[in-house]
Motif scaffolding. Sequence first.
Motif, PDB file in Angstrom:
ATOM      1  N   UNK A   1       0.825  -1.207   0.000  1.00  0.00           N
ATOM      2  CA  UNK A   1       0.000   0.000   0.000  1.00  0.00           C
ATOM      3  C   UNK A   1       0.862   1.260   0.000  1.00  0.00           C
ATOM      4  N   UNK A   2       1.968   1.203   0.690  1.00  0.00           N
ATOM      5  CA  UNK A   2       2.865   2.363   0.759  1.00  0.00           C
ATOM      6  C   UNK A   2       3.967   2.307  -0.297  1.00  0.00           C
ATOM      7  N   UNK A   3       3.908   1.281  -1.159  1.00  0.00           N
ATOM      8  CA  UNK A   3       4.883   1.113  -2.234  1.00  0.00           C
ATOM      9  C   UNK A   3       6.315   1.054  -1.688  1.00  0.00           C
ATOM     10  N   UNK A   4       6.461   0.310  -0.592  1.00  0.00           N
ATOM     11  CA  UNK A   4       7.779   0.059  -0.025  1.00  0.00           C
ATOM     12  C   UNK A   4       8.294  -1.257  -0.599  1.00  0.00           C
ATOM     13  N   UNK A   5       9.334  -1.245  -1.397  1.00  0.00           N
ATOM     14  CA  UNK A   5       9.839  -2.505  -1.965  1.00  0.00           C
ATOM     15  C   UNK A   5      10.438  -3.383  -0.873  1.00  0.00           C
ATOM     16  N   UNK A   6      10.401  -4.686  -1.104  1.00  0.00           N
ATOM     17  CA  UNK A   6      10.960  -5.611  -0.118  1.00  0.00           C
ATOM     18  C   UNK A   6      11.348  -6.907  -0.796  1.00  0.00           C
ATOM     19  N   UNK A   7      12.249  -7.642  -0.146  1.00  0.00           N
ATOM     20  CA  UNK A   7      12.579  -8.994  -0.586  1.00  0.00           C
ATOM     21  C   UNK A   7      12.169  -9.953   0.519  1.00  0.00           C
ATOM     22  N   UNK A   8      12.218 -11.228   0.236  1.00  0.00           N
ATOM     23  CA  UNK A   8      11.654 -12.210   1.152  1.00  0.00           C
ATOM     24  C   UNK A   8      12.601 -13.380   1.367  1.00  0.00           C
ATOM     25  N   UNK A   9      12.686 -13.828   2.611  1.00  0.00           N
ATOM     26  CA  UNK A   9      13.332 -15.091   2.954  1.00  0.00           C
ATOM     27  C   UNK A   9      12.244 -16.055   3.388  1.00  0.00           C
ATOM     28  N   UNK A  10      12.280 -17.248   2.853  1.00  0.00           N
ATOM     29  CA  UNK A  10      11.293 -18.268   3.201  1.00  0.00           C
ATOM     30  C   UNK A  10      12.025 -19.518   3.672  1.00  0.00           C
ATOM     31  N   UNK A  11      11.760 -19.920   4.903  1.00  0.00           N
ATOM     32  CA  UNK A  11      12.370 -21.145   5.419  1.00  0.00           C
ATOM     33  C   UNK A  11      11.583 -22.336   4.883  1.00  0.00           C
ATOM     34  N   UNK A  12      12.281 -23.203   4.170  1.00  0.00           N
ATOM     35  CA  UNK A  12      11.629 -24.352   3.540  1.00  0.00           C
ATOM     36  C   UNK A  12      11.772 -25.568   4.456  1.00  0.00           C
ATOM     37  N   UNK A  13      10.646 -26.125   4.843  1.00  0.00           N
ATOM     38  CA  UNK A  13      10.607 -27.326   5.675  1.00  0.00           C
ATOM     39  C   UNK A  13       9.921 -28.444   4.905  1.00  0.00           C
ATOM     40  N   UNK A  14       9.869 -29.606   5.525  1.00  0.00           N
ATOM     41  CA  UNK A  14       9.253 -30.766   4.870  1.00  0.00           C
ATOM     42  C   UNK A  14       7.796 -30.507   4.513  1.00  0.00           C
ATOM     43  N   UNK A  15       7.134 -29.610   5.221  1.00  0.00           N
ATOM     44  CA  UNK A  15       5.721 -29.314   4.961  1.00  0.00           C
ATOM     45  C   UNK A  15       5.485 -28.805   3.548  1.00  0.00           C
ATOM     46  N   UNK A  16       6.480 -28.113   2.979  1.00  0.00           N
ATOM     47  CA  UNK A  16       6.294 -27.486   1.665  1.00  0.00           C
ATOM     48  C   UNK A  16       6.644 -28.395   0.502  1.00  0.00           C
ATOM     49  N   UNK A  17       7.342 -29.481   0.755  1.00  0.00           N
ATOM     50  CA  UNK A  17       7.924 -30.273  -0.323  1.00  0.00           C
ATOM     51  C   UNK A  17       6.906 -30.839  -1.308  1.00  0.00           C
ATOM     52  N   UNK A  18       5.736 -31.177  -0.823  1.00  0.00           N
ATOM     53  CA  UNK A  18       4.737 -31.785  -1.699  1.00  0.00           C
ATOM     54  C   UNK A  18       3.865 -30.749  -2.395  1.00  0.00           C
ATOM     55  N   UNK A  19       4.132 -29.450  -2.148  1.00  0.00           N
ATOM     56  CA  UNK A  19       3.191 -28.421  -2.610  1.00  0.00           C
ATOM     57  C   UNK A  19       3.892 -27.272  -3.341  1.00  0.00           C
ATOM     58  N   UNK A  20       4.692 -27.560  -4.355  1.00  0.00           N
ATOM     59  CA  UNK A  20       5.389 -26.476  -5.056  1.00  0.00           C
ATOM     60  C   UNK A  20       4.426 -25.497  -5.730  1.00  0.00           C
ATOM     61  N   UNK A  21       3.296 -26.006  -6.252  1.00  0.00           N
ATOM     62  CA  UNK A  21       2.362 -25.107  -6.924  1.00  0.00           C
ATOM     63  C   UNK A  21       1.748 -24.120  -5.937  1.00  0.00           C
ATOM     64  N   UNK A  22       1.343 -24.600  -4.766  1.00  0.00           N
ATOM     65  CA  UNK A  22       0.781 -23.698  -3.762  1.00  0.00           C
ATOM     66  C   UNK A  22       1.819 -22.679  -3.310  1.00  0.00           C
ATOM     67  N   UNK A  23       3.060 -23.126  -3.141  1.00  0.00           N
ATOM     68  CA  UNK A  23       4.116 -22.204  -2.730  1.00  0.00           C
ATOM     69  C   UNK A  23       4.329 -21.128  -3.789  1.00  0.00           C
ATOM     70  N   UNK A  24       4.434 -21.541  -5.047  1.00  0.00           N
ATOM     71  CA  UNK A  24       4.644 -20.575  -6.109  1.00  0.00           C
ATOM     72  C   UNK A  24       3.487 -19.578  -6.179  1.00  0.00           C
ATOM     73  N   UNK A  25       2.262 -20.089  -6.163  1.00  0.00           N
ATOM     74  CA  UNK A  25       1.101 -19.211  -6.311  1.00  0.00           C
ATOM     75  C   UNK A  25       0.954 -18.268  -5.117  1.00  0.00           C
ATOM     76  N   UNK A  26       1.397 -18.698  -3.952  1.00  0.00           N
ATOM     77  CA  UNK A  26       1.362 -17.800  -2.800  1.00  0.00           C
ATOM     78  C   UNK A  26       2.223 -16.567  -3.066  1.00  0.00           C
TER      79      UNK A  26
END
Length: 394
Positions: A168-193
């Motif tokens: 909303x304030x147009x503040x650019x940012x980057x992201x760190x995402x910790x990948x755990x076993x929970x995400x391994x089966x769901x690459x499409x959901x992760x990407x779309x998020x």
Amino acid sequence: MISSTTARPDLSRFGPIGLVVVQSTSLCNLDCSYCYLPDRQKKRVFDLDLLPLLVRRILESPYAGPEFSLVWHAGEPLTLPTAWYDQATAILQRSLKEHGADGLEFTQHVQTNATLINDAWCDCFRRNRIVVGISVDGPEDIHDSHRRFRNGRGSHAMAMKGIEALHRHEVPFHCISVVTADAMEQPERMYRFFRDNGINDVGFNVEEQEGINTSSSMQGGAMEAKYSDFLRAFWRLSEQDGYPVVLREFDQVITLIQGNQRMTQNELNRPFSILSVDWQGNFSTFDPELLSVASDRYGTFNLGNLRELSLVESTQTAQFQRLLEDMTRGVETCHKGCEYFGLCGGGNGSNKFWEHGSLATSETNACRFGTQIPVQVLLERFESGPPLTPQPTH
């Protein structure tokens, strides 16, 4: 597979200091299951009176370079008020000017879990020109399985409000995402998020065995195979969808390969490329995650306190010499035995220490997930179609 014909690493070269990591506070409002930091429930605050001394210690040393970034990290920085960072910025600017460093390229950063970001924080980021990094692990169920408040409530909803405020304030940012076993089966959901929430600059930090987090859900050959499949699927989705989510792991390696560059070491194992300072003014070099860590083998990884010791004086201590000797042995072992050396520069000391108990070792689980697997996936992609070019970072 990968040529490791690089020059022999030379850790006699120190600096230049490009990154200064400062613990503004030890307090974190979350209690993430994989966090390596002890005592994160205690609010200990960095004394801003130390900032002029920190600037002086850097600039008086032979390790000062033409630029450096200061990152507020290791705790949740936003548990302090915005006025604290206004004051810190004023002190930093004044100190740099007093030392005749007006021409030095200086940037200020903050790494936050985003749960406390609101309009006031966005205004603070903008007026102080603070570059923002956030930590979010993906869809709500994946994120909340590990990133919770101390009362057990998930933090995803509040993190998303923070992300909305940044947009909303147009503040650019980057992201760190910790990948755990929970995400391994769901690459499409992760990407779309990431796509659906306008997050296009992402670094995957695979859950590591470090600090008080003594085990990781991402260990073993089966998880390595799943992570390879996960990265392949994520990359394919990004290419097909037309909305490139830039992955740090791929972007860095592509740049090295296409530039025909090879690393001889990296900033995490080159002395005084990074300077880390805790809330008390104790400092260390090499990997920031070793700051204030105590061990049977090395004692503390700290080299001294800013009030008592210059950076040069710290290199003359027996503690520094022992750390340097073991770090050098570890990097040289990597150089001699690993075909990926030219793309990682000898690994990270913190991973070697946490996994093997010593800096004088080589391959780690973190190496395989952070370098080897992304490189293998990229090479497969190079071989299957037209050459890839680095995606633009936003």
